[in-house]
Design an enzyme around this catalytic site. Sequence first.
Site, PDB file in Angstrom:
ATOM      1  N   TYR A 136      39.613 -15.063   7.254  1.00 42.66           N
ATOM      2  CA  TYR A 136      38.449 -15.435   8.077  1.00 42.66           C
ATOM      3  C   TYR A 136      38.893 -16.272   9.275  1.00 42.66           C
ATOM      4  CZ  TYR A 136      34.085 -17.834   9.376  1.00 42.66           C
ATOM      5  OH  TYR A 136      33.016 -18.357  10.068  1.00 42.66           O
ATOM      6  N   LYS A 154      38.657 -15.572  13.349  1.00 40.48           N
ATOM      7  CA  LYS A 154      37.906 -16.413  14.292  1.00 40.48           C
ATOM      8  C   LYS A 154      38.839 -16.947  15.387  1.00 40.48           C
ATOM      9  CE  LYS A 154      33.786 -15.961  12.648  1.00 40.48           C
ATOM     10  NZ  LYS A 154      32.690 -15.382  13.428  1.00 40.48           N
TER      11      LYS A 154
HETATM   12  N1  LIG Z   1      27.161 -21.120   8.375  1.00 40.03           N
HETATM   13  C1  LIG Z   1      28.143 -21.854   8.876  1.00 40.03           C
HETATM   14  O1  LIG Z   1      28.317 -23.039   8.545  1.00 40.03           O
HETATM   15  C2  LIG Z   1      29.070 -21.262   9.899  1.00 40.03           C
HETATM   16  C3  LIG Z   1      30.137 -22.059  10.356  1.00 40.03           C
HETATM   17  C4  LIG Z   1      30.989 -21.540  11.318  1.00 40.03           C
HETATM   18  C5  LIG Z   1      30.784 -20.270  11.821  1.00 40.03           C
HETATM   19  N2  LIG Z   1      29.767 -19.505  11.350  1.00 40.03           N
HETATM   20  C6  LIG Z   1      29.598 -18.168  11.940  1.00 40.03           C
HETATM   21  O2  LIG Z   1      28.225 -17.972  12.245  1.00 40.03           O
HETATM   22  C7  LIG Z   1      27.914 -16.576  12.173  1.00 40.03           C
HETATM   23  C8  LIG Z   1      26.718 -16.370  11.259  1.00 40.03           C
HETATM   24  O3  LIG Z   1      27.066 -16.860   9.976  1.00 40.03           O
HETATM   25  P1  LIG Z   1      25.979 -17.182   8.856  1.00 40.03           P
HETATM   26  O4  LIG Z   1      26.374 -18.463   8.262  1.00 40.03           O
HETATM   27  O5  LIG Z   1      24.617 -16.995   9.398  1.00 40.03           O
HETATM   28  O6  LIG Z   1      26.343 -16.034   7.807  1.00 40.03           O
HETATM   29  P2  LIG Z   1      25.409 -15.164   6.834  1.00 40.03           P
HETATM   30  O7  LIG Z   1      24.149 -15.884   6.514  1.00 40.03           O
HETATM   31  O8  LIG Z   1      26.290 -14.728   5.722  1.00 40.03           O
HETATM   32  O9  LIG Z   1      25.052 -13.904   7.751  1.00 40.03           O
HETATM   33  C9  LIG Z   1      26.081 -13.018   8.149  1.00 40.03           C
HETATM   34  C10 LIG Z   1      25.427 -12.003   9.051  1.00 40.03           C
HETATM   35  O10 LIG Z   1      26.442 -11.107   9.509  1.00 40.03           O
HETATM   36  C11 LIG Z   1      25.948  -9.794   9.325  1.00 40.03           C
HETATM   37  N3  LIG Z   1      27.012  -8.841   9.195  1.00 40.03           N
HETATM   38  C12 LIG Z   1      28.059  -8.852   8.340  1.00 40.03           C
HETATM   39  N4  LIG Z   1      28.813  -7.751   8.525  1.00 40.03           N
HETATM   40  C13 LIG Z   1      28.220  -7.038   9.505  1.00 40.03           C
HETATM   41  C14 LIG Z   1      28.506  -5.816  10.130  1.00 40.03           C
HETATM   42  N5  LIG Z   1      29.562  -5.064   9.791  1.00 40.03           N
HETATM   43  N6  LIG Z   1      27.680  -5.381  11.114  1.00 40.03           N
HETATM   44  C15 LIG Z   1      26.605  -6.102  11.474  1.00 40.03           C
HETATM   45  N7  LIG Z   1      26.270  -7.272  10.917  1.00 40.03           N
HETATM   46  C16 LIG Z   1      27.077  -7.730   9.938  1.00 40.03           C
HETATM   47  C17 LIG Z   1      25.129  -9.883   8.046  1.00 40.03           C
HETATM   48  O11 LIG Z   1      24.317  -8.738   7.931  1.00 40.03           O
HETATM   49  P3  LIG Z   1      23.968  -8.043   6.494  1.00 40.03           P
HETATM   50  O12 LIG Z   1      22.676  -8.657   6.046  1.00 40.03           O
HETATM   51  O13 LIG Z   1      23.861  -6.598   6.821  1.00 40.03           O
HETATM   52  O14 LIG Z   1      25.100  -8.351   5.553  1.00 40.03           O
HETATM   53  C18 LIG Z   1      24.368 -11.165   8.339  1.00 40.03           C
HETATM   54  O15 LIG Z   1      23.293 -10.946   9.224  1.00 40.03           O
HETATM   55  C19 LIG Z   1      29.188 -15.890  11.678  1.00 40.03           C
HETATM   56  O16 LIG Z   1      29.913 -15.406  12.787  1.00 40.03           O
HETATM   57  C20 LIG Z   1      29.956 -17.016  11.010  1.00 40.03           C
HETATM   58  O17 LIG Z   1      31.327 -16.777  10.982  1.00 40.03           O
HETATM   59  C21 LIG Z   1      28.908 -19.971  10.392  1.00 40.03           C
END
Ligand SMILES: NC(=O)c1ccc[n+]([C@@H]2O[C@H](COP(=O)([O-])OP(=O)(O)OC[C@H]3O[C@@H](n4cnc5c(N)ncnc54)[C@H](OP(=O)(O)O)[C@@H]3O)[C@@H](O)[C@H]2O)c1
Length: 251
Positions: A166, A170
């Site tokens: 991961y 990133k």
């Molecule tokens: N949460 C945190 O603390 C945090 C921290 C740093 C960075 N981030 C970044 O923030 C972003 C959102 O994360 P989140 O925490 O909201 O994660 P999340 O709740 O797990 O949501 C992940 C999203 O990505 C979508 N996704 C995964 N594979 C995909 C694909 N092949 N095509 C299209 N959509 C896809 C999922 O869709 P499905 O429903 O279809 O699976 C879902 O909408 C990510 O880039 C993550 O790396 C999050």
Amino acid sequence: MASYVIVGASRGIGYKYLQILSANPDNIVIGLARNPVPVQEKLRGEGISNVHVLQGDLTDNASLVAAAKEVSQITGGSLDHLIVNGAYLSDSTQFISPSEFKGKEDLLVSELNSSMAANVVGAIYSINAFIDLSKKSEIKKIIIISSGAADLDLIAAGSWTGAVPYCISKAAVNLLAVKYAVEFKTDGIIFLALSPGLVATEQNNNLETNPTFKGPISMEESVTSMLEVIQKLTIKESGSFLSHHGDKNWL
Ligand SMILES: NC(=O)c1ccc[n+]([C@@H]2O[C@H](COP(=O)([O-])OP(=O)(O)OC[C@H]3O[C@@H](n4cnc5c(N)ncnc54)[C@H](OP(=O)(O)O)[C@@H]3O)[C@@H](O)[C@H]2O)c1
């Protein structure tokens, strides 16, 4: 009136973007999801009727090209903001350090491939699909959601050795943002790798790098802060890797 496409908008931070952006009726808000129907139903259930939800998978270039065509019809041929949010999170490798992949080579290769396919190749597919629409915008902003977990200084200062695939993916999108920024500088397109902070969704990680850390922020706070950063962004910062505070403070 400003237009937004959120790639990976089905849940978590991506869905929060749809909720917050659609509260302003002047915005044109378009979410891409692998499976649009449940997202449309959820929005309807919340009384949100001004969001377009289209099919789009980060690992399927044709789906993103087709979505861009539909977006062009909705917006009249341009796109102000592209936010590539979706990601493969590689949950199974969250607590595996680099050396602990010894004997787990198949897992290493498959998780690295999945992470790179969705998070890096998917970002390139998304940007390439929408770049012509971006060129026709006055605003021209393209954001790749990254993570503070890819900040080299933060990693070096901490003790968290996990989430190798991961974090590599990133770190790669941070580099990608610079490459695109250089390529499209004369077109005036502004690129940013943007960390959302440590956000209260399903994916929360390393809490050990800052003893004053109070816990994850809400999705509301994360997205509101990121939108402020995006709003203030100028061509001078194109190619940067910034936090939701607009600096290098990742928490
Ligand atoms: N949460 C945190 O603390 C945090 C921290 C740093 C960075 N981030 C970044 O923030 C972003 C959102 O994360 P989140 O925490 O909201 O994660 P999340 O709740 O797990 O949501 C992940 C999203 O990505 C979508 N996704 C995964 N594979 C995909 C694909 N092949 N095509 C299209 N959509 C896809 C999922 O869709 P499905 O429903 O279809 O699976 C879902 O909408 C990510 O880039 C993550 O790396 C999050």
